[in-house]
Design a protein around this motif. Structure first.
Motif, PDB file in Angstrom:
ATOM      1  N   GLY A  31       0.789  -1.227   0.000  1.00  0.00           N
ATOM      2  CA  GLY A  31       0.000   0.000   0.000  1.00  0.00           C
ATOM      3  C   GLY A  31       0.820   1.274   0.000  1.00  0.00           C
ATOM      4  N   ILE A  32       1.899   1.324   0.783  1.00  0.00           N
ATOM      5  CA  ILE A  32       2.688   2.557   0.859  1.00  0.00           C
ATOM      6  C   ILE A  32       3.365   2.879  -0.482  1.00  0.00           C
ATOM      7  N   PRO A  33       4.082   1.930  -1.124  1.00  0.00           N
ATOM      8  CA  PRO A  33       4.648   2.259  -2.450  1.00  0.00           C
ATOM      9  C   PRO A  33       3.584   2.638  -3.475  1.00  0.00           C
ATOM     10  N   LEU A  34       2.440   1.949  -3.445  1.00  0.00           N
ATOM     11  CA  LEU A  34       1.381   2.295  -4.396  1.00  0.00           C
ATOM     12  C   LEU A  34       0.813   3.678  -4.108  1.00  0.00           C
ATOM     13  N   GLY A  35       0.694   4.029  -2.828  1.00  0.00           N
ATOM     14  CA  GLY A  35       0.245   5.371  -2.471  1.00  0.00           C
ATOM     15  C   GLY A  35       1.227   6.440  -2.919  1.00  0.00           C
ATOM     16  N   ILE A  36       2.511   6.140  -2.817  1.00  0.00           N
ATOM     17  CA  ILE A  36       3.548   7.083  -3.278  1.00  0.00           C
ATOM     18  C   ILE A  36       3.437   7.288  -4.788  1.00  0.00           C
ATOM     19  N   LEU A  37       3.239   6.192  -5.527  1.00  0.00           N
ATOM     20  CA  LEU A  37       3.095   6.309  -6.982  1.00  0.00           C
ATOM     21  C   LEU A  37       1.840   7.105  -7.344  1.00  0.00           C
ATOM     22  N   CYS A  38       0.762   6.901  -6.586  1.00  0.00           N
ATOM     23  CA  CYS A  38      -0.464   7.664  -6.852  1.00  0.00           C
ATOM     24  C   CYS A  38      -0.248   9.155  -6.591  1.00  0.00           C
ATOM     25  N   ALA A  39       0.559   9.478  -5.584  1.00  0.00           N
ATOM     26  CA  ALA A  39       0.838  10.879  -5.287  1.00  0.00           C
ATOM     27  C   ALA A  39       1.676  11.531  -6.378  1.00  0.00           C
ATOM     28  N   ARG A  40       2.491  10.741  -7.061  1.00  0.00           N
ATOM     29  CA  ARG A  40       3.361  11.291  -8.108  1.00  0.00           C
ATOM     30  C   ARG A  40       2.685  11.339  -9.469  1.00  0.00           C
ATOM     31  N   HIS A  41       1.719  10.462  -9.694  1.00  0.00           N
ATOM     32  CA  HIS A  41       1.107  10.360 -11.025  1.00  0.00           C
ATOM     33  C   HIS A  41      -0.415  10.468 -10.888  1.00  0.00           C
ATOM     34  N   ASN A  42      -0.959  11.550 -11.370  1.00  0.00           N
ATOM     35  CA  ASN A  42      -2.397  11.780 -11.258  1.00  0.00           C
ATOM     36  C   ASN A  42      -3.221  10.750 -12.025  1.00  0.00           C
ATOM     37  N   ARG A  43      -2.713  10.309 -13.173  1.00  0.00           N
ATOM     38  CA  ARG A  43      -3.457   9.321 -13.953  1.00  0.00           C
ATOM     39  C   ARG A  43      -3.573   8.004 -13.200  1.00  0.00           C
ATOM     40  N   THR A  57      -4.365   2.506   3.688  1.00  0.00           N
ATOM     41  CA  THR A  57      -2.931   2.782   3.569  1.00  0.00           C
ATOM     42  C   THR A  57      -2.619   3.478   2.253  1.00  0.00           C
ATOM     43  N   ILE A  58      -3.219   3.018   1.162  1.00  0.00           N
ATOM     44  CA  ILE A  58      -2.979   3.639  -0.148  1.00  0.00           C
ATOM     45  C   ILE A  58      -3.520   5.064  -0.158  1.00  0.00           C
ATOM     46  N   ARG A  59      -4.737   5.238   0.304  1.00  0.00           N
ATOM     47  CA  ARG A  59      -5.376   6.554   0.262  1.00  0.00           C
ATOM     48  C   ARG A  59      -4.616   7.571   1.115  1.00  0.00           C
ATOM     49  N   LEU A  60      -4.272   7.210   2.335  1.00  0.00           N
ATOM     50  CA  LEU A  60      -3.666   8.180   3.246  1.00  0.00           C
ATOM     51  C   LEU A  60      -2.195   8.415   2.941  1.00  0.00           C
ATOM     52  N   THR A  61      -1.519   7.435   2.341  1.00  0.00           N
ATOM     53  CA  THR A  61      -0.154   7.701   1.862  1.00  0.00           C
ATOM     54  C   THR A  61      -0.186   8.722   0.729  1.00  0.00           C
ATOM     55  N   ASN A  62      -1.091   8.533  -0.204  1.00  0.00           N
ATOM     56  CA  ASN A  62      -1.275   9.494  -1.295  1.00  0.00           C
ATOM     57  C   ASN A  62      -1.623  10.877  -0.745  1.00  0.00           C
ATOM     58  N   LEU A  63      -2.566  10.913   0.198  1.00  0.00           N
ATOM     59  CA  LEU A  63      -2.997  12.190   0.772  1.00  0.00           C
ATOM     60  C   LEU A  63      -1.865  12.872   1.528  1.00  0.00           C
ATOM     61  N   GLY A  64      -1.138  12.103   2.330  1.00  0.00           N
ATOM     62  CA  GLY A  64      -0.073  12.690   3.134  1.00  0.00           C
ATOM     63  C   GLY A  64       1.018  13.328   2.286  1.00  0.00           C
ATOM     64  N   PRO A 114       8.927  12.039   5.797  1.00  0.00           N
ATOM     65  CA  PRO A 114       8.887  12.474   7.205  1.00  0.00           C
ATOM     66  C   PRO A 114       7.698  13.375   7.531  1.00  0.00           C
ATOM     67  N   ILE A 115       7.359  14.299   6.623  1.00  0.00           N
ATOM     68  CA  ILE A 115       6.230  15.191   6.882  1.00  0.00           C
ATOM     69  C   ILE A 115       4.905  14.435   6.780  1.00  0.00           C
ATOM     70  N   ALA A 116       4.825  13.489   5.841  1.00  0.00           N
ATOM     71  CA  ALA A 116       3.578  12.739   5.633  1.00  0.00           C
ATOM     72  C   ALA A 116       3.430  11.575   6.606  1.00  0.00           C
ATOM     73  N   LEU A 117       4.448  11.285   7.415  1.00  0.00           N
ATOM     74  CA  LEU A 117       4.419  10.096   8.266  1.00  0.00           C
ATOM     75  C   LEU A 117       3.205  10.015   9.188  1.00  0.00           C
ATOM     76  N   PRO A 118       2.793  11.103   9.860  1.00  0.00           N
ATOM     77  CA  PRO A 118       1.594  10.984  10.712  1.00  0.00           C
ATOM     78  C   PRO A 118       0.356  10.542   9.941  1.00  0.00           C
ATOM     79  N   THR A 119       0.168  11.080   8.734  1.00  0.00           N
ATOM     80  CA  THR A 119      -0.986  10.679   7.920  1.00  0.00           C
ATOM     81  C   THR A 119      -0.856   9.235   7.464  1.00  0.00           C
ATOM     82  N   ILE A 120       0.365   8.841   7.080  1.00  0.00           N
ATOM     83  CA  ILE A 120       0.585   7.452   6.665  1.00  0.00           C
ATOM     84  C   ILE A 120       0.311   6.496   7.818  1.00  0.00           C
ATOM     85  N   MET A 121       0.754   6.858   9.024  1.00  0.00           N
ATOM     86  CA  MET A 121       0.536   6.004  10.189  1.00  0.00           C
ATOM     87  C   MET A 121      -0.948   5.894  10.530  1.00  0.00           C
TER      88      MET A 121
END
Length: 280
Positions: free
Chosen positions: A107-119, A166-173, A202-209
Motif C-alpha cells: 500500500g505505501i509504495p502504491l500510495g507514493i506512486l499515486c501521489a506522483r502520477h495523477n493518472r 494505507t494507499i489513500r492516506l499515503t497518497n494524501l499525506g 517524514p512530513i507525511a508520516l503521521p498521515t501514513i501512520m
C-alpha cells in the motif's frame, strides 16, 4: 421491454477458471509465502512462554505509550491467558500481523506512486472504492477458488479489505506536503528519491501512520469472516459459539478480540503521535 440479462456472472466465473488453470504456480507460490509467514510468526509467539510474551508486549507498550497502556496490556493479556484463549489469540495475532504487513508493503509504495502520477491515482481510486464497498464475504469466494480452504484465503481477503486506507492516506499525506518546501528542495538540487525520503515521507508520516492504524483494525475485523474458510484463531471460537448458541463462550472470545484490538490500536496511535511530534 425486457432486455436480455448481461451474463456477468458467467464472465466472472470464466475468468476465474482461466486464472486457476493458467496461474496455478503463482497461486502456489503466494500460498507458500503467506502460509509460511503466518506459521513462522505463530511459531515464535507459541515457542515463547505466555508470561514472556506478555512481558515483551507490556514493555513495548510502556516504552511506546505511557504506563497506563503498559498496565492495560499486561492485565488484558493475562486475562486472555486466564480464559484459556492464549493459543487462539496468538493465531489471530499472526494472521493480523501478516495481513497488515503485506498491506503496508504494497500500500505505501502504491500510495507514493499515486501521489506522483495523477493518472494512476485516477485509475486506482475507483478500484479502492470498489474494494471498500463490496461486501467482505464476496472476497472469500475467489480466495477459496485460488487457494482452497485454510489460512491463506483468510489473509488474502483481509488484505483486499484492509489495504485501501494505507494507499489513500499515503497518497494524501504526500500531496499535503507544502509546495514551498518541495520547491525549495528542487531549488537545492534534490533528486526525486532524496526529496521523497528526506522531505515528503517524514512530513507525511503521521498521515501514513493513520492509514496503517486503519489497516490493522480492518485486518482484525476480518478474522471472524476469515474463520469461515478455515482460518483458525479467536474468530473460529466465535463462529463455533454462534453455531452452537454458546453465549458465554462467544462473549469470552469477543472480549479477547476487543483487548487485542485496543492494544494494537493504542500502540499505532502512540507511534502516530510521536511521528507528529518529530515532524513538527
Amino acid at each position: 421491454m425486457n432486455l436480455p440479462k448481461i451474463p456477468l456472472a458467467d464472465w466472472i466465473e470464466s475468468g476465474e477458471d482461466w486464472l486457476t488453470d493458467n496461474l496455478e504456480p503463482l497461486f502456489d507460490f503466494i500460498s507458500l509465502l503467506i502460509g509460511g509467514t503466518v506459521d513462522g510468526i505463530h511459531f515464535v509467539l507459541e515457542w515463547l512462554p505466555p508470561l514472556a510474551v506478555i512481558a515483551l508486549f507490556t514493555a513495548i507498550a510502556w516504552l511506546i505509550g505511557r504506563w497506563k497502556l503498559g498496565v492495560f496490556t499486561a492485565v488484558g493479556l493475562l486475562l486472555i491467558d486466564n480464559l484459556q484463549l492464549w493459543d487462539e489469540t496468538m493465531q489471530t495475532l499472526a494472521l493480523v500481523l501478516t495481513a497488515a504487513f503485506i498491506s503496508i508493503i504494497i500500500g505505501i509504495p502504491l500510495g507514493i506512486l499515486c501521489a506522483r502520477h495523477n493518472r494512476l491515482r485516477d485509475l486506482v481510486t475507483p478500484v479502492l472504492d470498489f474494494m471498500q464497498t463490496m461486501p467482505a464475504f464476496v472476497y472469500l469466494l475467489p480466495a477459496i477458488s485460488f487457494f482452497s480452504l485454510g489460512v491463506v484465503p483468510g489473509v488474502i481477503s483481509s488484505i483486499i479489505f484492509a489495504i485501501p486506507p494505507t494507499i489513500r492516506l499515503t497518497n494524501l499525506g504526500i500531496r499535503q506536503v507544502p509546495a514551498e518546501l518541495v520547491e525549495a528542495a528542487d531549488a537545492f538540487g534534490s533528486t526525486p528519491s532524496q526529496k521523497l525520503v528526506k522531505l515528503q515521507l517524514p512530513i507525511a508520516l503521521p498521515t501514513i501512520m493513520a492509514g496503517v492504524n486503519q489497516t490493522i483494525m480492518l485486518s482484525l475485523s476480518m478474522i471472524v469472516i476469515a474463520s469461515m474458510v478455515g482460518a483458525q484463531g479467536v474468530g473460529a471460537t466465535v463462529l463455533r459459539a454462534v453455531t452452537q448458541i454458546k453465549t458465554g463462550t462467544g462473549f469470552e472470545a469477543g472480549l479477547a478480540i476487543v483487548i487485542l484490538a485496543i492494544i494494537l490500536d493504542r500502540l499505532t496511535q502512540q507511534v502516530t503521535k510521536r511521528s507528529k511530534t518529530h515532524s513538527s
